[in-house]
Design a protein around this motif. Sequence first.
Motif: not given
Length: 72
Positions: A45, A49-50, A52-55
């Motif tokens: 997870n 998440d990383i 996603r956060e950094r696109n």
Amino acid sequence: MKYAVISDIHSNLEAFLSVLSEIGAIGPDAIICLGDIVGYGADPNACVDIIRERNIPSVMGNHDAAASGVTE
């Protein structure tokens, strides 16, 4: 344009953070991921998440597909 290409993170958060630190020192224009973000390691997870956060654009690896229930 300078790209950093990553793959086979396999939920290994510590190694992933280390690689991202090295990438940050190099300063590419973009990072792309060739898949297998999850699998084996203890932190799927956090790794997702990383991403996603950094696109960070990513393709789905076979471990990612298995974890998400996608079949061919």
